[in-house]
Scaffold this motif. Structure first.
Motif, PDB file in Angstrom:
ATOM      1  N   GLY A 165      38.805  59.161  50.010  1.00 53.95           N
ATOM      2  CA  GLY A 165      37.695  59.756  50.741  1.00 53.95           C
ATOM      3  C   GLY A 165      36.406  59.536  49.981  1.00 53.95           C
ATOM      4  N   ILE A 166      35.304  59.899  50.609  1.00 55.06           N
ATOM      5  CA  ILE A 166      33.981  59.754  50.008  1.00 55.06           C
ATOM      6  C   ILE A 166      33.379  61.142  49.851  1.00 55.06           C
ATOM      7  N   ARG A 167      32.892  61.426  48.660  1.00 50.73           N
ATOM      8  CA  ARG A 167      32.282  62.733  48.415  1.00 50.73           C
ATOM      9  C   ARG A 167      30.943  62.819  49.136  1.00 50.73           C
ATOM     10  N   ALA A 168      30.812  63.796  50.019  1.00 52.87           N
ATOM     11  CA  ALA A 168      29.525  64.091  50.638  1.00 52.87           C
ATOM     12  C   ALA A 168      28.852  65.257  49.929  1.00 52.87           C
ATOM     13  N   VAL A 169      29.663  66.217  49.531  1.00 53.57           N
ATOM     14  CA  VAL A 169      29.181  67.357  48.755  1.00 53.57           C
ATOM     15  C   VAL A 169      30.217  67.650  47.689  1.00 53.57           C
ATOM     16  N   GLY A 170      29.805  67.698  46.438  1.00 48.12           N
ATOM     17  CA  GLY A 170      30.745  67.882  45.344  1.00 48.12           C
ATOM     18  C   GLY A 170      31.239  69.305  45.203  1.00 48.12           C
ATOM     19  N   GLY A 171      32.255  69.466  44.373  1.00 48.06           N
ATOM     20  CA  GLY A 171      32.808  70.790  44.104  1.00 48.06           C
ATOM     21  C   GLY A 171      34.272  70.876  44.465  1.00 48.06           C
TER      22      GLY A 171
END
Length: 853
Positions: free
Chosen positions: A449-455
């Motif tokens: 997947g691709i990180r759109a918002v981290g955490g």
């Protein structure tokens, strides 16, 4: 006659193909600028995560880039729609101007009296008196907590002092020379500036106001302290400015100038320059309070900042005035109090405190030695400790954030509060090198997947399949969807994480998720198949992993944004700019409130313009506007009377009267035709309607004789380029409109599809609409059904996926031809859906059996 002749002679003949080419050019430029705007907003929001360093130049450049992109979007939309939305120009310009003012804004100093009594202050007056005095007024006037009597000398007084003395320009010039990397030079500049401030005369009206304020405290010692605008907010400035204890109110003008001069000590200049403040951003207000002759004093934290998980109030105490507690000159007593009901004192350490700071009768302070009994005695009784803890929790609740509080206990045992400011709480994180990127606590369910918002976050899976589901999303859910959904903003504050099978960090949903700091992964193919409703999972967006169950190691120790970065004024300025740029107010294109006049942010404008540009291209109405001349006609074995308008790169040779399918270059058109030619599609075959279906067809055709004439031979039109297709078709008794773009850049790719009509009655046509919606939904489209009208859209799939889906849409168009005749029950609808999933596109179970010879 002559007039009519001249009018006809002078009137330029409308070149419809040329007009459509021009519309397409505006459409493409709009989409290009839309992508740029979303990318810029995403980049700025990524900076807001606290993981990156940036400066004023970055802010200026990105804000200009964003404004230019949105301005171009507005221009292209109006060119595309014959200036249908002129009001967007003014809205866009207003937002650009607001952001421009934010970029260049210095602190705005409200016009107030030079002196304001503490009894008139609340936290809304912080811009006039600074947060320290504003918070003190809030505690006394709204919470009715004990605070000393006093008053504030306002920022307006500071402005008057600098202007009247001529110091403003002189200070700015000298401060420009101050370099924080050259401490010797910084010290010299500091000495020069402080001398200038001390020597400068106060204007008569300000001096008179200070003298009048001091009269009320004649004979009572004062504590005079800084309350700079910007101090004790996100920026503590702890210990940077002066505090004068036990001073005479009659000498207030001199004390005032001493506090103002302390703004320019070398350490203070270093601090606010390091925090990227300018001198204009810190107008110096001053607080004047009746001195509390403290028997004991100290500091308390409403939450232990180094062990937030302990759920503890931390209280320190020393004998005498509190300066020794905040300076660390004496080891204080330390008390820990549980925040749970009952406020149990969980631990106490009574230190030896050999000295105390006490007031001198003649003014000022001195250090007093304490006898051993007092030095080793606790400063506070259990009742006082619990009373202080209760006050700390009350202040935290009121201000909405853990608090750092100064207090004093007078000789009678009465408690006074001296200040309350936000407390920075440390966040657990991995030490450098503690975790390798390949570290996995348990085998993941998904590892891409691709990180759109981290955490990282955990919760129960909620499969989000349609916008109507939004109200059913429970608190703490991990939302799993095929495609991004901007409507999730309605519950973004209660969901823990988001996974989508397609999407981009620059799409609307990702921007919204970033604003709410919801960990988000996009491009997680297969998520809706692998994850099940109610299943507990942990999402690690930074590593693009989804784990089964609750993974405490990730949730307890994930690195989080650096609070020091977040307190930086440049960071705060970015946050304020993004409030004008990224919130999305226009959520539902079908709502009557989805109007240009309701756009409030750049995000609103991009969303509105994208929808309306799609409408403008989608409603080309080629069947009415195009004549066969200027177009090419397709010679094909398909039962289509098809005309093609090539806007560039769609055909090997444009403008020929007849073309074959071998002449077609357009990728989306070729994909659609491959679906039409699928070996299981039987265009000439008959489906087996029941008697009611036959009667329905007959009655419907008699009602509209035009339908009987159109059949498969009705005109269809394709507007194409090398990677674009707008296809308007009539197949049998239904008609469809398809709009698609296919390219290497998946962010540009989309398929929009409309399907309507049929030969049977309303009930059967609506059954077919439901069948189509289920099939399209299964293919990854977002679908809306109104009666027998089906609208579907799919965005941001890869080139290959988009082409493959276009083939299936072509196949589906043929699959659905006259299918409404046979949909006699919901059971047949279900069987047809299953047939499509199993690739039985010929629907053999519905075709008349061929008698054996």
């Amino acid at each position: 006659m002559l007039f009519r002749f001249l009018r006809r002679f002078l009137k330029e003949e409308i070149d419809e193909p040329a007009r459509l080419r021009l519309k397409f050019q505006h459409f493409r430029r709009l989409l290009e600028n839309n992508a740029k705007a979303l990318e810029t907003m995403a980049d700025m929001e990524e900076k807001l995560s606290g993981d990156f360093l940036f400066d004023r130049v970055y802010l200026q450049t990105q804000a200009e880039r964003l404004g230019d992109s949105v301005s171009q979007i507005v221009a292209e939309l109006n060119l595309l729609t014959a200036n249908r939305y002129p009001e967007l120009r003014a809205i866009c310009q207003k937002i650009k101007e607001e952001i421009g003012r934010e970029l260049t804004a210095a602190a705005s100093i409200p016009e107030t009296a030079y002196v304001l009594p503490l009894s008139s202050l609340t936290r809304e007056t912080a811009a006039s008196v600074g947060a320290k005095m504003a918070n003190l007024g809030e505690m006394g006037n709204r919470l009715h907590l004990p605070v000393p009597a006093g008053f504030a000398i306002t920022a307006s007084a500071y402005k008057r002092f600098l202007e009247a003395s001529g110091l403003e320009g002189e200070l700015a010039q000298r401060l420009a020379q101050a370099r924080i990397d050259d401490l010797e030079s910084l010290e010299a500049v500091s000495r020069e500036i402080q001398a200038l401030v001390r020597q400068a005369p106060l204007p008569p009206d300000l001096e008179a106001a200070l003298a009048e304020a001091g009269k009320a405290f004649q004979g009572r010692p004062l504590a005079v302290r800084s309350s700079a605008v910007g101090e004790d907010t996100e920026f503590s400035f702890a210990g940077q400015f002066a505090t004068l204890l036990n001073v005479d109110a009659q000498e207030l003008p001199a004390h005032y100038k001493e506090i103002v001069a302390s703004k320019f000590t070398s350490r203070a200049i270093f601090y606010w320059k390091y925090q990227n403040f300018s001198a204009e951003e810190l107008p110096m207000a001053v607080g004047c309070l009746a001195l509390v002759p403290a028997r004991a004093s100290g500091v308390m934290f409403s939450l232990d900042p180094h062990a937030a998980e302990s759920n503890t109030v931390l209280i320190s105490a020393v004998w005498g005035l509190g300066k020794y507690a905040v300076d660390g000159a004496v080891s204080p007593d330390l008390y820990r109090v549980s925040r749970e009901p009952g406020l149990e004192i969980t631990s106490q350490r009574v230190a030896e405190k050999p000295v105390a700071l006490v007031p001198r009768p003649e003014g000022g302070t001195r250090e007093a030695a304490l006898d051993l009994d007092q030095a080793t005695s606790p400063c506070l009784s259990p009742e006082q400790i619990q009373h202080l803890a209760a006050i700390a929790l009350k202040l935290e609740k009121h201000f909405g954030h853990p608090q750092d509080i100064e207090w004093a206990l007078d000789e009678s045992g009465a408690i006074y509060l001296l200040q309350s400011r936000p407390l920075r709480v440390a966040v657990p994180s991995f030490a450098a090198g503690e975790r390798e990127s390949t570290w996995e606590p348990v085998p993941p369910l998904l590892r891409f997947g691709i990180r759109a918002v981290g955490g990282a976050a955990a919760g129960r899976v909620f499969l989000y399949t349609r916008d109507e589901d939004v109200a059913n999303i429970p608190p703490g859910a991990v939302v799993v969807a095929r495609q991004p959904a901007a409507k999730l903003v309605l519950v973004m504050d209660r969901i823990n994480a988001i996974l989508t099978e397609v999407g981009s960090p620059t799409d609307h949903m990702s921007i919204l998720a970033r604003e709410f700091r919801v960990p988000t992964l996009v491009e997680v193919g297969g998520a809706t198949r692998v994850l099940h409703p109610g299943q507990v999972v942990t999402v690690d967006a930074d590593a693009a992993r989804v784990y089964p169950g609750l993974v405490s190691e990730l949730l307890e120790h994930r690195p989080r944004p650096d609070e020091d970065v977040r307190s930086n004024p440049i960071f705060q300025k970015l946050a304020r700019i993004l409030k004008k740029a990224t919130p999305l107010n226009l959520l539902d294109p079908e709502s009557p409130e989805f109007e240009a006049s309701r756009c409030r942010t750049f995000h609103d404008i991009t969303r509105f313009a994208h929808e309306k540009s799609m409408d403008a291209m989608f409603a080309l109405d080629a069947g009415q506007s195009l004549e066969p001349r200027g177009c090419s006609r397709l010679r094909t074995g398909l039962p289509l009377n098809l005309f093609i308008l090539d806007l560039g790169g769609g055909l090997k040779v444009s403008g020929q009267a007849w073309v074959t399918e071998d002449d077609i270059i357009s990728r989306p058109f070729k994909a659609l035709l491959r679906g039409f030619h699928h070996p299981q599609v039987t265009w000439a075959g008959q489906l087996a309607p029941d008697l009611k279906g036959f009667i329905s067809v007959f009655a419907n055709t008699m009602y509209d004789m035009g339908k009987a004439e159109k059949g498969l031979g009705g005109k269809s039109f394709a507007v194409i380029t090398d990677n674009y297709l707008n296809f308007n078709s009539r197949l049998g008794y239904h008609f469809a409109i398809l709009d698609a773009y296919v390219s290497e850049n998946k962010d540009d790719n989309y398929i929009s599809f409309q399907f309507k009509g049929g030969a049977a009655g309303v009930e059967r046509r609506e059954r077919r609409a439901r069948l189509l919606s289920e099939i399209l939904d299964d293919l990854g489209f977002k679908v809306q059904v109104t009666g027998d009208m089906v609208r579907a859209r799919m965005v941001k799939y890869s080139l290959l996926e988009t082409e493959q889906t276009l083939e299936l849409v072509g196949l589906l168009s043929a699959f659905a031809r006259q299918l409404d005749l046979a949909l006699s029950s919901e059971a047949v609808v279900a069987r047809c859906f299953q047939a499509f999933k199993e690739a039985d596109y010929s629907l053999s179970f519905l075709r008349p059996a061929v008698s054996e010879q």
